[in-house]
Design an enzyme around this catalytic site. Structure first.
Site, mmCIF file in Angstrom:
data_model
loop_
_atom_site.group_PDB
_atom_site.id
_atom_site.type_symbol
_atom_site.label_atom_id
_atom_site.label_comp_id
_atom_site.label_asym_id
_atom_site.label_seq_id
_atom_site.Cartn_x
_atom_site.Cartn_y
_atom_site.Cartn_z
ATOM 1 N N LYS A 313 0.903 -1.227 0.071
ATOM 2 C CA LYS A 313 0.059 0.037 0.031
ATOM 3 C C LYS A 313 0.803 1.334 -0.029
ATOM 4 O O LYS A 313 1.410 1.552 1.134
ATOM 5 C CB LYS A 313 -0.801 0.075 1.174
ATOM 6 C CG LYS A 313 -1.734 -1.179 1.400
ATOM 7 C CD LYS A 313 -1.391 -2.028 2.824
ATOM 8 C CE LYS A 313 -2.089 -3.094 3.190
ATOM 9 N NZ LYS A 313 -2.654 -3.793 2.265
ATOM 10 N N ASP A 318 4.272 14.475 -5.917
ATOM 11 C CA ASP A 318 5.022 15.694 -5.759
ATOM 12 C C ASP A 318 4.502 16.437 -4.868
ATOM 13 O O ASP A 318 3.229 16.798 -4.665
ATOM 14 C CB ASP A 318 5.509 16.103 -7.188
ATOM 15 C CG ASP A 318 4.045 16.633 -7.902
ATOM 16 O OD1 ASP A 318 4.479 18.061 -8.153
ATOM 17 O OD2 ASP A 318 3.516 15.940 -8.245
#
Length: 779
Positions: A313, A318
């Protein structure tokens, strides 16, 4: 078993084995099974420590003088008399024994290297043909000088990183945290996973890469009164919108084979097919990949893709570099929380009161038969996750990229080339962290079937049939346990293993060494008369109806694991004459929620009556329910933390079954060598224990102390009395002693009826062996 161990060599450390070559092997394919002329033996070597299989080499086709030249490094914590070497002939189906070699462990127990050519016994009368060249050397614990960094891991440690630790999907300000301080002495500020995740997704401008066992597009990340301030936080819509803005959004889910049609459709509730359809035709690039395996005749591949999962997971995206340049840096999320239904919870763990508010449209219940979104109860969910920043994110990104390229070769160009993007800084250090920067390391369980691997790092991988396997999660667990000083705290969805040391059923296919290593650490501390305690928190029972055959078998394996640990500890206590009880050194817990009438009354008129005779009806009366522990957490000495997706079972730790990912982290400024650490890991554990035990108490500061254990024992036993009382009463305490008796002699037994079964169920706590399920399914 225990008497056998008294008379047997104990091998504890790292066993290095170099399988070099063989010569003049008999040709077992020259008999009836020789299908083609020129078809000779296809040899491989498998090695056992007594009955525990340690390794399998590659098989080499049609070769009577094979050269393997394979090196193996194996953590061992075993009593064993012999090493058995078997040369096998790989057949179209199965394998045939070519010959056997027996070597006494007396020859390696002193730690000196043992190398030679051993004659191969090829028949019961002792006749031999051919020989095998092997080298063995046992390196005792401590001789390889491993510290907190796992030196022989696929991913190297990264300095200058940062980790933010989360309990549950959301943790608001709560009175239970009063008294906890951050490393700088300021009051503790709870961390909020899904709030931070939403803001990270919303602020991304370049990329969003997601892996998940399950990703469900129908849930919202921000809930309650705050939701109005954030607009639409629905996961699917956020990802579609970001992709339409030009952000590269890649989503890689696990292809649950039962969702491909048939009578088991949707049995695990991963929504993988629904998610794929949802994003079809949008700018989001979504792939649904199986846990695949390239195998002999493809038969093993079918088994693996049906039985095992992609369990990682992670999110990588960014964010602003925050230096005024407008450039970007990367952040990541790693842990146990899937972005799917039923995972949203807080340390309040409400059973009924949020069904029509915070959990409207997200009702989830997989433990209580007969419950529905109009009757309740919901299933409370406890989990652990992390946000990572700095150099470590490059490794989280690398894992995603290597998996994407391997399993989506036709879409490899969808991965952005960040090396040449001047707007992205790939070498930025993490922002300042309370307590100082972290050293972090990415750990995995994964095979080369699921991710491309760097040839230069292959030397740090395990091998089976020549296939590379990254099993660094298991090896770092072992490393940390061996180096533990004062205490270990574990939360995990499962806890089973070291079956070779069980008192019964010791041929069960769960051979990893973690429970046996924990036991040996405790024994060593007892012998040294040093204070040390291991706390382990697991679910009350596996998710699902605990009376079903698979759940009962899992419970049986966990019982066997606990039993073998306590029995050996009791023996060590008797030998040392220290007069303690096994539970003074090792204690197991689970989580539960008990509510009062005042908790359900505000929504009672909106709830329908549960179906008569169901578990839902029982819970409506008792107002109690297990809190499902889905965490995959280990804290050692408040010095080091592991957070990720890996359970403590063979599926997660072997490296060749489920694919997993974890981060390991420590702050050099807060080391156990300088005294009890008081960094960010300590703060997080204090918050976690405060949530479990109804509020902060100064005794939590030193978990190895008798005062701390006494306080935890008192609070949890009082809560057991309240949890099992006839009249429902609200409690902010959630931690329960696991419902088994431990005697002074280390024997485990169920409580007296009715508590020999889990509350509000007919499921025996000790479980039962099925004798009919595949051996690798429940281990």
């Amino acid at each position: 078993m225990l008497q056998y161990e008294e008379e047997t060599n104990f091998l504890h450390g790292t066993l290095k084995i170099h399988v070099i070559a063989a010569r003049d092997l008999p040709d077992t394919d020259s008999t009836f099974f020789n299908i083609n002329r020129g078809d000779w033996t296809d040899p491989y070597v498998t090695i056992f420590l007594d009955q525990t299989q340690l390794l399998k080499t590659a098989y080499l086709e049609n070769n009577l003088d094979p050269v393997w030249d394979e090196l193996f490094s194996i953590p061992v914590c075993h009593h064993a008399n012999s090493i058995k070497v078997k040369v096998m002939d790989r057949e179209h189906i199965g394998a045939e024994t070519v010959g056997t070699i027996l070597i006494s462990t007396d020859d390696i127990v002193d730690g000196e290297p043992l190398e030679g050519w051993w004659d191969l016994m090829v028949s019961n009368d002792g006749s031999t043909q051919g020989a095998v060249h092997i080298m063995f050397q046992l390196f005792p614990v401590g001789s390889l000088s491993e510290g907190k960094v796992l030196n022989d891991a696929y991913f190297e440690a990264r300095e200058g990183s940062k980790v933010v630790m989360y309990q549950d999907a959301d943790t608001p300000e709560m009175d239970i945290f009063n008294g906890i301080t951050e490393p700088d002495g300021s009051p503790y500020t709870p961390t909020r996973l899904w709030m931070d995740l939403y803001q990270a997704l919303e602020n991304a401008q370049k990329l969003i890469y997601i892996t998940g066992w399950s990703v469900f597009t129908g849930i919202s990340l921000v809930r309650g009164d705050e939701a109005a301030h954030f607009g639409d936080t629905n996961v699917g819509e956020v990802l579609k919108r970001k992709a339409s803005e030009g952000v590269r959004v890649l989503v890689m889910t696990w292809n649950e084979k039962s969702n491909d049609g048939g009578w088991m459709e949707g049995v695990l509730g991963t929504h993988d097919e629904d998610t794929l359809k949802y994003f079809k035709g949008s700018d989001v690039i979504c792939t649904n990949v199986p846990r695949q395996k390239d195998s002999w005749l493809g038969l093993g591949g079918q088994f693996v893709s049906t039985l095992y999962t992609h369990h990682q997971k992670t999110v990588v995206c960014d964010t602003d570099l925050e230096d005024g340049s407008g450039r970007r840096r990367l952040i990541g999320f790693v842990g146990g929380v899937d972005i799917t239904d039923g995972r949203y919870d807080t340390p309040h763990y409400p059973l009924f009161s949020t069904i029509f508010s915070l959990h409207a449209g997200d009702f989830y219940q997989n433990c209580t038969v007969g419950a529905c979104k109009m009757s309740g109860p919901r299933e409370p969910w406890h989990d652990i996750h992390a946000r990572v920043e700095g150099p470590i994110v490059l490794d989280v990104l690398q894992n995603f990229t290597d998996r994407w390229i391997k399993q989506n070769p036709d879409k490899m160009d969808d991965i952005l080339d960040l090396e040449d993007d001047e707007e992205i800084s790939l070498d930025s250090e993490a922002p300042e962290t309370l307590g100082g920067p972290f050293v972090m390391q990415l750990l995995r369980s994964i095979t080369i079937d699921s991710a491309i691997m760097d040839e230069e790092r292959a030397q740090f991988c395990f091998r089976k049939y020549g296939r590379l396997i990254d099993d660094s999660i298991m090896r770092q667990y072992v490393n940390l346990i061996r180096n533990a000083v004062s205490f270990i705290y574990i939360e995990n969805q499962y806890f089973m293993g070291s079956a070779y040391s069980w008192l019964e059923d010791n041929d069960t296919l769960s051979t990893h060494v973690i429970p046996r290593e924990i036991t040996q650490k405790i024994i060593n501390k007892i012998e040294a008369r040093e204070s040390f305690h291991v706390y382990i928190c697991i679910p009350m029972y596996p998710e699902g109806d605990p009376a079903t055959v698979p759940s009962q078998e899992i419970l049986r394996w966990q019982f066997r694991t606990m039993e073998s640990m306590h029995k050996r500890i009791a023996i060590a206590i008797e030998k040392a004459g220290c007069g303690t009880h096994p539970s003074d050194h090792l204690s197991f817990y689970c989580l539960g929620k008990r509510e009062g009438l005042e908790d359900i009354e505000p929504v009672l008129e909106n709830l329908i009556d549960p179906a008569p005779g169901t578990g839902a009806e029982l819970v409506r009366e008792s107002l109690r329910h297990p809190i499902y522990v889905h965490s995959k957490l280990m804290i050692v000495d408040d010095d080091y933390i592991i957070i990720g997706s890996a359970n403590i079972n063979q599926r997660s730790l072997a490296g060749e079954r489920d694919s997993e990912i974890c981060i390991g982290a420590f702050q050099p400024n807060h080391s156990i060598t300088d005294g009890p650490p008081r960094g960010a890991i300590h703060t997080f554990r204090m918050a976690l224990w405060s949530a479990h035990l109804g509020g902060y108490n100064p005794e939590f500061e030193n978990p190895n102390s008798a005062e701390c254990l006494g306080y935890v024992r008192s609070v949890t036993e009082d809560f057991w009395q309240l949890y099992t009382a006839d009249e429902p009463t609200h409690s902010d305490v959630h931690l329960l002693p696991y419902p088994l008796y431990v005697s002074e002699t280390g024997d485990l037994s169920p409580k007296e009826a009715p508590w020999d079964c889990f509350p509000d169920t007919i499921a025996p706590v000790v479980g039962a062996k099925s004798g009919m399920l595949p051996g690798k399914l429940t281990t």
